[in-house]
Design a protein around this motif. Structure first.
Motif, PDB file in Angstrom:
ATOM      1  N   UNK A   1       0.840  -1.214   0.000  1.00 33.14           N
ATOM      2  CA  UNK A   1       0.000   0.000   0.000  1.00 33.14           C
ATOM      3  C   UNK A   1       0.867   1.253   0.000  1.00 33.14           C
ATOM      4  N   UNK A   2       1.911   1.223   0.838  1.00 32.68           N
ATOM      5  CA  UNK A   2       2.799   2.405   0.928  1.00 32.68           C
ATOM      6  C   UNK A   2       3.443   2.665  -0.438  1.00 32.68           C
ATOM      7  N   UNK A   3       3.846   1.594  -1.126  1.00 32.11           N
ATOM      8  CA  UNK A   3       4.507   1.751  -2.449  1.00 32.11           C
ATOM      9  C   UNK A   3       3.486   2.249  -3.480  1.00 32.11           C
ATOM     10  N   UNK A   4       2.366   1.572  -3.592  1.00 28.26           N
ATOM     11  CA  UNK A   4       1.350   1.917  -4.611  1.00 28.26           C
ATOM     12  C   UNK A   4       0.803   3.323  -4.366  1.00 28.26           C
ATOM     13  N   UNK A   5       0.748   3.718  -3.072  1.00 32.43           N
ATOM     14  CA  UNK A   5       0.165   5.025  -2.694  1.00 32.43           C
ATOM     15  C   UNK A   5       0.913   6.186  -3.342  1.00 32.43           C
TER      16      UNK A   5
ATOM     17  N   UNK B   1      -2.304  -9.826  -7.985  1.00 27.14           N
ATOM     18  CA  UNK B   1      -0.952  -9.509  -8.480  1.00 27.14           C
ATOM     19  C   UNK B   1      -0.984  -8.228  -9.330  1.00 27.14           C
ATOM     20  N   UNK B   2      -2.046  -8.066 -10.098  1.00 23.66           N
ATOM     21  CA  UNK B   2      -2.111  -6.905 -11.023  1.00 23.66           C
ATOM     22  C   UNK B   2      -2.006  -5.586 -10.254  1.00 23.66           C
ATOM     23  N   UNK B   3      -2.348  -5.589  -8.968  1.00 23.94           N
ATOM     24  CA  UNK B   3      -2.310  -4.340  -8.195  1.00 23.94           C
ATOM     25  C   UNK B   3      -0.872  -3.944  -7.858  1.00 23.94           C
ATOM     26  N   UNK B   4       0.022  -4.925  -7.509  1.00 30.10           N
ATOM     27  CA  UNK B   4       1.359  -4.553  -7.021  1.00 30.10           C
ATOM     28  C   UNK B   4       2.480  -4.907  -8.017  1.00 30.10           C
ATOM     29  N   UNK B   5       2.103  -5.600  -9.088  1.00 31.20           N
ATOM     30  CA  UNK B   5       3.163  -6.004 -10.039  1.00 31.20           C
ATOM     31  C   UNK B   5       3.995  -4.795 -10.512  1.00 31.20           C
ATOM     32  N   UNK B   6       3.366  -3.665 -10.840  1.00 27.43           N
ATOM     33  CA  UNK B   6       4.150  -2.516 -11.326  1.00 27.43           C
ATOM     34  C   UNK B   6       5.162  -2.008 -10.285  1.00 27.43           C
ATOM     35  N   UNK B   7       4.932  -2.330  -8.996  1.00 24.57           N
ATOM     36  CA  UNK B   7       5.831  -1.781  -7.939  1.00 24.57           C
ATOM     37  C   UNK B   7       6.877  -2.800  -7.483  1.00 24.57           C
ATOM     38  N   UNK B   8       6.975  -3.938  -8.195  1.00 27.01           N
ATOM     39  CA  UNK B   8       7.912  -4.973  -7.723  1.00 27.01           C
ATOM     40  C   UNK B   8       9.326  -4.403  -7.491  1.00 27.01           C
ATOM     41  N   UNK B   9       9.867  -3.570  -8.409  1.00 24.42           N
ATOM     42  CA  UNK B   9      11.220  -3.022  -8.155  1.00 24.42           C
ATOM     43  C   UNK B   9      11.293  -2.338  -6.787  1.00 24.42           C
ATOM     44  N   UNK B  10      10.366  -1.369  -6.507  1.00 18.75           N
ATOM     45  CA  UNK B  10      10.452  -0.677  -5.187  1.00 18.75           C
ATOM     46  C   UNK B  10      10.256  -1.700  -4.053  1.00 18.75           C
ATOM     47  N   UNK B  11       9.321  -2.626  -4.228  1.00 21.04           N
ATOM     48  CA  UNK B  11       9.016  -3.596  -3.151  1.00 21.04           C
ATOM     49  C   UNK B  11      10.263  -4.423  -2.821  1.00 21.04           C
ATOM     50  N   UNK B  12      10.945  -4.888  -3.862  1.00 22.82           N
ATOM     51  CA  UNK B  12      12.143  -5.726  -3.601  1.00 22.82           C
ATOM     52  C   UNK B  12      13.333  -4.893  -3.133  1.00 22.82           C
ATOM     53  N   UNK B  13      13.162  -3.536  -3.131  1.00 21.61           N
ATOM     54  CA  UNK B  13      14.260  -2.681  -2.598  1.00 21.61           C
ATOM     55  C   UNK B  13      13.997  -2.377  -1.112  1.00 21.61           C
TER      56      UNK B  13
ATOM     57  N   UNK C   1      11.537 -13.428   9.368  1.00 20.42           N
ATOM     58  CA  UNK C   1      12.358 -14.659   9.372  1.00 20.42           C
ATOM     59  C   UNK C   1      12.290 -15.319   7.987  1.00 20.42           C
ATOM     60  N   UNK C   2      11.278 -14.896   7.215  1.00 22.81           N
ATOM     61  CA  UNK C   2      11.083 -15.521   5.900  1.00 22.81           C
ATOM     62  C   UNK C   2      12.030 -14.854   4.882  1.00 22.81           C
ATOM     63  N   UNK C   3      12.964 -15.619   4.320  1.00 27.00           N
ATOM     64  CA  UNK C   3      13.982 -15.012   3.410  1.00 27.00           C
ATOM     65  C   UNK C   3      13.428 -14.716   2.022  1.00 27.00           C
ATOM     66  N   UNK C   4      12.232 -15.147   1.756  1.00 24.93           N
ATOM     67  CA  UNK C   4      11.694 -15.070   0.383  1.00 24.93           C
ATOM     68  C   UNK C   4      11.605 -13.611  -0.088  1.00 24.93           C
ATOM     69  N   UNK C   5      11.662 -13.387  -1.384  1.00 24.31           N
ATOM     70  CA  UNK C   5      11.607 -12.004  -1.907  1.00 24.31           C
ATOM     71  C   UNK C   5      10.239 -11.404  -1.592  1.00 24.31           C
ATOM     72  N   UNK C   6      10.147 -10.097  -1.650  1.00 23.89           N
ATOM     73  CA  UNK C   6       8.916  -9.413  -1.236  1.00 23.89           C
ATOM     74  C   UNK C   6       7.748  -9.778  -2.161  1.00 23.89           C
ATOM     75  N   UNK C   7       8.018  -9.828  -3.486  1.00 26.66           N
ATOM     76  CA  UNK C   7       6.894 -10.149  -4.385  1.00 26.66           C
ATOM     77  C   UNK C   7       6.421 -11.592  -4.171  1.00 26.66           C
TER      78      UNK C   7
END
Ligand SMILES: NC(=O)c1ccc[n+]([C@@H]2O[C@H](COP(=O)([O-])OP(=O)(O)OC[C@H]3O[C@@H](n4cnc5c(N)ncnc54)[C@H](O)[C@@H]3O)[C@@H](O)[C@H]2O)c1
Ligand SMILES: NC(=O)c1ccc[n+]([C@@H]2O[C@H](COP(=O)([O-])OP(=O)(O)OC[C@H]3O[C@@H](n4cnc5c(N)ncnc54)[C@H](O)[C@@H]3O)[C@@H](O)[C@H]2O)c1
Ligand SMILES: NC(=O)c1ccc[n+]([C@@H]2O[C@H](COP(=O)([O-])OP(=O)(O)OC[C@H]3O[C@@H](n4cnc5c(N)ncnc54)[C@H](O)[C@@H]3O)[C@@H](O)[C@H]2O)c1
Ligand SMILES: NC(=O)c1ccc[n+]([C@@H]2O[C@H](COP(=O)([O-])OP(=O)(O)OC[C@H]3O[C@@H](n4cnc5c(N)ncnc54)[C@H](O)[C@@H]3O)[C@@H](O)[C@H]2O)c1
Ligand code: NA
Ligand code: NA
Lengths: 383, 383, 383, 383
Positions: free
Chosen positions: C29-33, C83-95, C66-72
């Motif tokens: 939400x913070x990213x998409x906002x 997925x369609x809601x946050x897919x465009x923000x994957x770069x910021x999310x994984x940062x 504790x979960x090492x998995x990537x954010x997406x």
């Protein structure tokens, strides 16, 4: 004994647990039915069936209970029927022949003998009537008595035997049909083979009165439209003795398993396996004082149509446990009396309509099949 | 036309209103079913029936609509199926042969002739398939055309005739079976006698898809237990075109009366007469945008057991109108194709399971009787 | 670090359990906002509050899991947002700066030190933002650490300490406000006194998101009309990790007790005592796969009016757990940032609106009182 | 008249429609309250308020009804209270001073004069009590009397005037406070200005007893969380006279519009505009005999959270119309008596809590604001 009693046709319903919520309601209904039939008869499914048994109103009740209290006190404390309904019949109600349960400390054979003596006495009082034994005891603990092949072996070896089996064995040995309305497991090999040998019909088990009845109906209707059930959550809240009793996990165990197995049997698959690869059919029974005898059930059914598109149905049943159960016990008594006269013996799977866990092989599954089986059975036993 | 088309067995479903919510869903299902059968077949009740008709997947769709828009546009605007489901089939979908409705200004006979010509063309394209006409037109205005005894008289005298009857007459004259899924009254004497003469089977009317289907099921289950219904209130809220259309009282009239008559038929008495000496069965349909095609039904059933003690059940169905309807239309098409090959003609009351207001004499009443009738009919037409 | 980051006003939300259902939804939400504010801002209650904190959209997220998995991958597996809601923000999310949880095997003080170091690093990356720690860890086991009066004593004596307390202690020692959205008990004397000494505000505990929120609202409305509650049964069925986790009785214990105590507090009496002289308020939480994150709650409220005449209300809430929770966590972060700037320290009972078990003395009880407290608090901290 | 009556403090409640469902319940409650306070007092919100008015139990009832039947006959036919509850008070009930309605054929001024004479008589019988007039007439037809600026003009010009206005005008001219519990529009300029001039407080209109009360509560709670309402469908089914009366569309009109306007006022937007650009708030009232006085309401609320994700809540209220209404009328009588003593005149918007369509400018909107306004008003009028 008056002549009428001698030559009177009808059913003699012998109930274990006769002062309980269902038992007392059956007894009150049988009494009130004599002069106010409109209060009971229209709600019996066998009202116009089996004319050879006499009018449906011709039913006399007797039985056993551990509770020594008077019959009107029992009715009062169960709180199922308004006092104004049965007050006029208090004299007949308090004349009902209720015998104490045999002392569980005695040997099994002795207990059975005592009950057989009671049964003989009951029969003598009502020679014309066809006797049927109905088990209305509280939900009991599951037991392990499947190892015995005859009642005799059972009597010798078994130290403690649940009351259900004492009463049922006495009935079978007295040639009296048995209806097991409880979830308790009395259809053990020893008893079933004895019943078959003695020409005594057995029906059971665990009355399908409210939520489970409508569960079978709705599951049948969803299957009939190939709407796949992905999950079914059933909540039961009730506030009577049966409810408080079920709060004891070991007692609830038998009850719960009867209520859960039903769905898979009707649908032919376990809801939840397809979409969640784990069962998604849960039944939770909880004690909730405000409901008293008026059990409330809340169900949510998750199903899917073409393309797996999800739909859901929510059902809220505000029933009256013993009001739904009592007429079923009276109907079962007339069915079993008719089956006795028709010479049927052993389990009667065709009566699956009435039970959560029908006994006997290849019984009909699903609402429409169970209704068709009743229709066919009636044709067979009514010349 | 390729060879396969020539020798292919299966059903040719000809739908009036093919671009509507149900019609477009049927068309999309038939297309998607070819390569992803798991999305549709498991939800058909005739999936494994009528092998002589070929696999259930063998179904080709054609028809008429007044809406000139492309097929994918129609699917998009009806909003029943997610685009991702049918996007891959857009080429086949836009190749579906959809003919315009005959101009209502023309003479009735001319309109019928135009539709008959279309039907002949559709048949030539798919010689091996058995054609069935499905009426999926909007709920129309009740009309008064019961006075004519033959189609010829109808053509001469009637100035305006609802589109339903034009299409149905064309089908009957072309020897094509008719399924009337709408509440509109096309089973007028002129058409029924023509169908009987031409050896054309007729099924209808008004698909029993959601609330009314479960109403018949539950009413049957209450009757089976002699639980007397004192009142039944049914609310329907939906937000699709069918919903908006029904807000026009004259249209709702036919729909409502179909939904109300059903209950009395199943129960054999009018709920409310006994306790309130006036009917207490009401159906209210309302347009509620948030629901879209996902019709929601809320029912409260007031019933009584022994001593007239009141109990109640409340059912909330969150369905998907056209998702429930489409597979029924496809099943009906296969039934009518099979019935055509079996030589049945005129109304087929045994298909009452599918309809709110089944046409034809002495049809089965109640869920279990309607299921038994389907089973019996299948045995009759499957050697 | 760009100049904008240095001088940017806003909130730095540091979440433990950031890849969980709520945490990942907050982060997304913070990213998409940032570029689609209309998707989030209108649903924040602090959208137009605390202008001195910068626009509500100015929120940066960091934290631990504790979960090492990537954010997406985390977002995908929680299945809360399409997925369609946050897919465009994957770069910021994984940062997003997500640090591992400190090894629970280490000494408590060492674990706290590691978290404090992380917090210092997070702060340096976002100097202008006001940091707030949000505890979004899974419902944990109840512990017994109330005996320590200072954090120092706790570090020396306690062998094992729940992760919640490690993070909270690190925050307090770093002068960072603490929001406890979990039912876990981290408001122990050692921590509260440390917070008061360090001028750090504390808010908690156990987010009041769905059923319990509306329970407080409805209970307040019944009390406002002097309608006496005789019983309240609450069923919760959910299918996400939180649900599965709660099936472990020891974990459910804290959660359940928070959900049950609330009602008595609002009403001022225990429902059931008057008519049944025993509590008749029950909360049952059950794992039901088909619901996923979309928690469903079913409540029945039995209340009485004049003459003790019984009435009842049934509420069915089909919510989305994390969708109801995420905006509350974001609002709480802005409240705590504002309270930090306003110099508040220790528990903030005025935020009772947000919590099932508000910490701090004499907090407002009941919906209207909690709303009035928020209004008053806002006036106090906004000059 | 005994001394006690002369010096007795308390409220004299003068009700038009006193033999109706609400009126008779108020009268029975006031009578029974004298010796069995526990049946009524705990359910009054003003039970401990306004000590200067004497105990809440000190309330005497008188009024008007067109129905000549005896009071116990009226109670019997309304069927709200079990006979056993009021039978012991039949003597006092049948001593209640009930005057016939003025003949609607007379001139308006004459009708008003007759009512004023009745009011004077009632007052003389209970000198110590503070009189309050409560309008409990059936939902009447909307009228158009807004053009008159003084009662005098009204008397001269208006041919026919609804009974509501006749009673209200008489009260105002007698210096007696007015409570309008009906949906009928009696707050016309002529009456309001007369009330203000005569120092008479006015409260109204249309009691907010059941579904609408909880609608305001839930709407306030959704707004408090910024959960946007996309649609709200309210069904009301009831079987008492009020219900049958509302089946007459012209009468339902006022009622319906009061119930629909409320939501938009609380939310500050029209549900449905955002997602469907048309209103999606509908209220449907239907007559359903099985309910009798026990009105049932079913609401579905469609709301969205972040990302517009849809959630929904369904509420089923099984209430008792007049049991919810009666204590509110008694509370309003005590409020208005207190306000009379405190010298308030004209509309009292602060009592918005009690009404669907509060009269007077800038009244509090939303549950928490309406509760805060009551608290503030009480402080103002209680020294
Ligand atoms: N009510 C329903 O809808 C329903 C439905 C299905 C099954 N059942 C089952 O039917 C049975 C009866 O239900 P109920 O509500 O009447 O229960 P209940 O507890 O009210 O009645 C049981 C009666 O059995 C008596 N009893 C106990 N031990 C006895 C013994 N050894 N000999 C004789 N009497 C004894 C008790 O004193 C009591 O009067 C239960 O097993 C219940 O689970 C009930
Ligand atoms: N959806 C259900 O659950 C359900 C259940 C029972 C009955 N029905 C009935 O089925 C029918 C179809 O329902 P729907 O939801 O698809 O309706 P719809 O309004 O979505 O579709 C009707 C279609 O008919 C087309 N049309 C109108 N006049 C025409 C004409 N003269 N010739 C050819 N096409 C014409 C319209 O353009 C539209 O595409 C309705 O009568 C409905 O009442 C629906
Ligand atoms: N969702 C709601 O409506 C709601 C309402 C009230 C309270 N809560 C509470 O909020 C909390 C979070 O709920 P959720 O649904 O996000 O739970 P979740 O299980 O989806 O998320 C918890 C996250 O914490 C991580 N985690 C576990 N141990 C950790 C550690 N030592 N350090 C850092 N991360 C760790 C997990 O990997 C997981 O990603 C729970 O306590 C829940 O009971 C939720
Ligand atoms: N019950 C509720 O929950 C509720 C809630 C809000 C508003 N209201 C409104 O309160 C009013 C009363 O409701 P009710 O259920 O008591 O109605 P009701 O119909 O039972 O009672 C109305 C009474 O008014 C009498 N009456 C009719 N005309 C009269 C006249 N000219 N003078 C004197 N008496 C006359 C009738 O004989 C009847 O006894 C209605 O307007 C109703 O819409 C009721
Ligand atoms: Na339907
Ligand atoms: Na919650």
């Amino acid at each position: 004994m008056t002549n009428t009693e001698k030559s009177k046709k009808g059913v003699l319903l012998l109930a274990a647990g006769i002062k309980g919520a269902i038992g007392s309601t059956v007894a009150a209904s049988a009494a009130i039915m004599q002069n106010q039939p409109e209060n009971v008869l229209p709600y019996l499914t066998t009202g116009e069936k089996f004319p050879f048994l006499g009018k449906a109103g011709q039913m006399t009740v007797a039985g056993w209970d551990t509770d020594p209290v008077s019959f009107d006190r029992a009715l009062d404390c169960c709180g199922v029927l308004e006092k104004s309904l049965w007050e006029p019949c208090i004299p007949e109600l308090n004349k009902i022949d209720v015998r104490p349960a045999p002392d569980a400390g005695m040997g099994v054979k002795e207990q059975v003998a005592q009950v057989k003596a009671d049964m003989a006495a009951f029969r003598n009082q009502q020679p014309g009537l066809v006797p049927v034994f109905a088990n209305l005891l509280p939900a009991g603990v599951c037991h392990e008595l499947h190892g015995f092949s005859t009642l005799e072996q059972l009597y010798q070896a078994a130290a403690r035997v649940p009351a259900d089996i004492v009463y049922a064995a006495a009935a079978v040995e007295s040639g009296i049909a048995v209806v097991n309305f409880t979830p308790n497991d009395l259809e053990i090999p020893a008893l079933v083979s004895a019943a078959e040998a003695a020409g005594v019909p057995l029906a059971g088990k665990d009355g399908k009165t409210g939520q489970t009845y409508f569960k079978v109906v709705l599951a049948s209707s969803l299957l009939a439209r190939r709407l796949h059930v992905n999950g079914w959550y059933s909540l039961n809240i009730l506030g009577n003795a049966d409810g408080e009793n079920l709060m004891d996990p070991q007692y609830a165990a038998c009850k719960l398993d009867n209520k859960t197995g039903v769905l898979e049997e009707v649908l032919g698959y376990a809801p939840g396996e397809k979409r969640h690869n784990r069962s998604a059919h849960k039944v939770h029974i909880d004690y909730y004082p405000p409901r008293g005898d008026a059990k409330e059930a809340w169900d949510v059914i998750d199903f899917e149509g073409i393309f797996g598109l999800p739909m859901s149905m929510r059902i809220n049943l505000q029933g009256r446990d013993s009001i739904l159960a009592a007429p079923m016990v009276m109907d079962l008594a007339r069915w079993m009396a008719a089956l006795t006269l028709a010479g049927r013996s052993g389990p009667v799977p065709e009566l699956a309509f009435f039970f959560k866990k029908p006994v006997g092989p290849d019984g009909p599954v699903g609402f429409e099949k169970q209704m068709a089986a009743l229709e066919k059975l009636e044709k067979e036993i009514c010349p």
